[in-house]
Structure formats: structure tokens, C-alpha cells
Design a protein around this motif. Structure first.
Motif, mmCIF file in Angstrom:
data_model
loop_
_atom_site.group_PDB
_atom_site.id
_atom_site.type_symbol
_atom_site.label_atom_id
_atom_site.label_comp_id
_atom_site.label_asym_id
_atom_site.label_seq_id
_atom_site.Cartn_x
_atom_site.Cartn_y
_atom_site.Cartn_z
ATOM 1 N N SER A 1 0.828 -1.211 0.000
ATOM 2 C CA SER A 1 0.000 0.000 0.000
ATOM 3 C C SER A 1 0.859 1.256 0.000
ATOM 4 C CB SER A 1 -0.924 0.010 1.218
ATOM 5 O OG SER A 1 -1.849 -1.042 1.140
ATOM 6 N N LEU A 2 1.913 1.227 0.778
ATOM 7 C CA LEU A 2 2.816 2.371 0.865
ATOM 8 C C LEU A 2 3.453 2.675 -0.492
ATOM 9 C CD1 LEU A 2 4.026 4.402 2.849
ATOM 10 C CD2 LEU A 2 5.790 2.728 3.370
ATOM 11 N N ARG A 3 3.880 1.644 -1.186
ATOM 12 C CA ARG A 3 4.481 1.839 -2.517
ATOM 13 C C ARG A 3 3.455 2.357 -3.520
ATOM 14 N NH1 ARG A 3 9.422 0.721 -2.508
ATOM 15 N NH2 ARG A 3 10.421 -0.841 -1.233
ATOM 16 N N LEU A 4 2.219 1.919 -3.395
ATOM 17 C CA LEU A 4 1.158 2.392 -4.277
ATOM 18 C C LEU A 4 0.904 3.884 -4.069
ATOM 19 C CD1 LEU A 4 -1.049 1.478 -6.339
ATOM 20 C CD2 LEU A 4 -2.562 1.261 -4.376
ATOM 21 N N ILE A 5 0.896 4.304 -2.820
ATOM 22 C CA ILE A 5 0.608 5.701 -2.482
ATOM 23 C C ILE A 5 1.814 6.606 -2.711
ATOM 24 C CG2 ILE A 5 0.040 7.257 -0.565
ATOM 25 C CD1 ILE A 5 -1.643 4.867 0.567
ATOM 26 N N CYS A 6 2.993 6.154 -2.304
ATOM 27 C CA CYS A 6 4.179 7.019 -2.294
ATOM 28 C C CYS A 6 5.208 6.682 -3.369
ATOM 29 C CB CYS A 6 4.880 6.927 -0.938
ATOM 30 S SG CYS A 6 3.867 7.416 0.441
ATOM 31 N N GLY A 7 5.060 5.570 -4.035
ATOM 32 C CA GLY A 7 6.097 5.129 -4.954
ATOM 33 C C GLY A 7 7.236 4.507 -4.159
ATOM 34 N N GLY A 8 8.325 4.258 -4.807
ATOM 35 C CA GLY A 8 9.469 3.626 -4.143
ATOM 36 C C GLY A 8 10.412 4.633 -3.544
ATOM 37 N N ILE A 9 9.897 5.518 -2.691
ATOM 38 C CA ILE A 9 10.713 6.615 -2.175
ATOM 39 C C ILE A 9 11.835 6.164 -1.257
ATOM 40 C CG2 ILE A 9 8.991 8.422 -2.438
ATOM 41 C CD1 ILE A 9 8.223 7.987 0.458
ATOM 42 N N THR A 10 11.638 5.054 -0.587
ATOM 43 C CA THR A 10 12.686 4.535 0.290
ATOM 44 C C THR A 10 12.604 3.012 0.286
ATOM 45 O OG1 THR A 10 13.722 4.771 2.467
ATOM 46 C CG2 THR A 10 11.326 4.630 2.430
ATOM 47 N N PRO A 11 13.732 2.328 0.235
ATOM 48 C CA PRO A 11 13.673 0.862 0.275
ATOM 49 C C PRO A 11 13.204 0.380 1.642
ATOM 50 C CG PRO A 11 15.952 1.630 0.250
ATOM 51 C CD PRO A 11 15.084 2.843 0.116
ATOM 52 N N ILE A 12 12.270 -0.535 1.621
ATOM 53 C CA ILE A 12 11.699 -1.047 2.863
ATOM 54 C C ILE A 12 11.809 -2.559 2.866
ATOM 55 C CG2 ILE A 12 9.592 -1.272 4.237
ATOM 56 C CD1 ILE A 12 8.717 1.429 2.971
ATOM 57 N N GLU A 13 12.300 -3.085 3.969
ATOM 58 C CA GLU A 13 12.385 -4.525 4.167
ATOM 59 C C GLU A 13 11.186 -4.945 5.006
ATOM 60 O OE1 GLU A 13 15.393 -7.664 6.387
ATOM 61 O OE2 GLU A 13 16.175 -5.738 5.701
ATOM 62 N N THR A 14 10.630 -6.108 4.717
ATOM 63 C CA THR A 14 9.501 -6.590 5.511
ATOM 64 C C THR A 14 9.826 -7.939 6.139
ATOM 65 O OG1 THR A 14 8.459 -7.623 3.589
ATOM 66 C CG2 THR A 14 7.785 -5.376 4.121
ATOM 67 N N LEU A 15 9.210 -8.168 7.286
ATOM 68 C CA LEU A 15 9.313 -9.451 7.974
ATOM 69 C C LEU A 15 7.894 -9.891 8.326
ATOM 70 C CD1 LEU A 15 10.938 -11.736 9.315
ATOM 71 C CD2 LEU A 15 11.058 -10.298 11.383
ATOM 72 N N ASP A 16 7.368 -10.850 7.565
ATOM 73 C CA ASP A 16 6.056 -11.438 7.824
ATOM 74 C C ASP A 16 6.284 -12.689 8.667
ATOM 75 O OD1 ASP A 16 4.694 -9.533 6.252
ATOM 76 O OD2 ASP A 16 4.943 -10.723 4.443
ATOM 77 N N CYS A 17 5.803 -12.672 9.891
ATOM 78 C CA CYS A 17 6.130 -13.725 10.853
ATOM 79 C C CYS A 17 5.046 -14.796 10.957
ATOM 80 C CB CYS A 17 6.356 -13.103 12.224
ATOM 81 S SG CYS A 17 7.683 -11.879 12.237
ATOM 82 N N ASN B 1 0.629 1.562 11.301
ATOM 83 C CA ASN B 1 -0.558 1.939 10.523
ATOM 84 C C ASN B 1 -0.133 2.752 9.313
ATOM 85 O OD1 ASN B 1 -0.804 4.859 11.045
ATOM 86 N ND2 ASN B 1 -1.312 4.277 13.132
ATOM 87 N N LEU B 2 -0.987 2.764 8.317
ATOM 88 C CA LEU B 2 -0.634 3.383 7.045
ATOM 89 C C LEU B 2 -0.433 4.897 7.136
ATOM 90 C CD1 LEU B 2 0.045 2.612 4.171
ATOM 91 C CD2 LEU B 2 -2.383 2.812 3.597
#
Length: 140
Positions: free
Chosen positions: A21-37, A92-93
Motif C-alpha cells: 500500500s505504501l508503494r502504491l501511495i508514495c512510490g518507491g521513495i525509500t527501500p523497505i524490508e519486511t518481515l512477515d512472521c 498503521n498506514l
């Protein structure tokens, strides 16, 4: 200045969903790593968190988790005394949109986190009550 990294971590797929969602709204402004546990039975939270902390030991690191007091947050909390590490709970978004837009631009991450938290809290609204109050005010 150290290179900055942002990690989103959650129970289930909330972290990757927020990133999407963040990439959809803001584009790829900063690289973000995710950890889905806990997506598999053999998931090892302690190992996953240790790997993230080690991989980013030479970075300014911000981790945003889903739930204060939850296992994901608590595992990162064990590293709270590490220099240049910031931990935020309650993902939160609205927070992520504002934070990500300024993440690479500000000098002080702790000040950015504080101001962004204040703004994000204001974005949580009970719409029924808000609209009802506005309608009552218009009637006068």
C-alpha cells in the motif's frame, strides 16, 4: 551520517501488505524490508530478528511492528539499547506514509518519529460520530 534502513515486521502478512500500500501511495521513495512472521510452522522469530539486526548493524535502523507487547515487538525490544536503533509499535498506514516521505530527509529520526506519531494518531477517526457531529452543527 549512517545509511538508514526501514523494516516493517508483523504477525502474518500485514508488513508486506502495508509495504504494498505504501508503494502504491508514495512510490518507491525509500527501500523497505519486511518481515512477515509465523507463516510457516518452522518459523524462528529469534533467528529472523537476529539476522535483521546483524545485517543492519552499521545502519541507522527503524523497525515498525504491528502490536506493542506482541511477540514480534518483544523480540525487537531485546535490542532496544543498541545505538542508532528505533522501535515503533502500532503500525498503521498514515504513520508510514508520512514517515517514509521524510525518512531520508531529516536529521533526527527520533524527532521525526515523535511528530509523525502525533499526526498519525489524529488520523484515526470514528467516521459515524464525526459525520453525525458535523450534521448537528450544520442544523444550528
Amino acid at each position: 551520517m549512517l545509511e538508514r534502513k526501514l523494516v516493517l515486521a508483523s504477525h502474518g502478512k500485514l508488513a508486506s501488505g502495508m509495504n504494498s500500500s505504501l508503494r502504491l501511495i508514495c512510490g518507491g521513495i525509500t527501500p523497505i524490508e519486511t518481515l512477515d512472521c509465523y507463516l510457516t510452522e518452522d518459523f524462528d522469530l529469534e533467528k529472523a530478528v537476529s539476522e535483521i539486526m546483524e545485517r543492519h548493524r552499521d545502519h541507522e535502523l527503524v523497525v515498525v511492528t504491528d502490536l506493542f507487547g506482541g511477540s514480534v515487538n518483544n523480540e525487537f525490544l531485546a535490542h532496544i539499547n543498541r545505538a542508532d536503533f528505533y522501535l515503533v509499535a502500532g503500525m498503521n498506514l498514515p504513520f508510514l506514509v508520512e514517515f517514509a516521505m521524510q525518512f531520508q530527509l531529516v536529521d533526527s529520526l527520533s524527532k521525526l518519529i515523535e511528530t509523525t506519531l502525533t499526526t498519525a494518531k489524529q488520523s484515526i477517526q470514528f467516521c459515524n460520530q464525526l459525520i453525525s457531529s458535523e450534521i448537528e452543527e450544520e442544523d444550528f
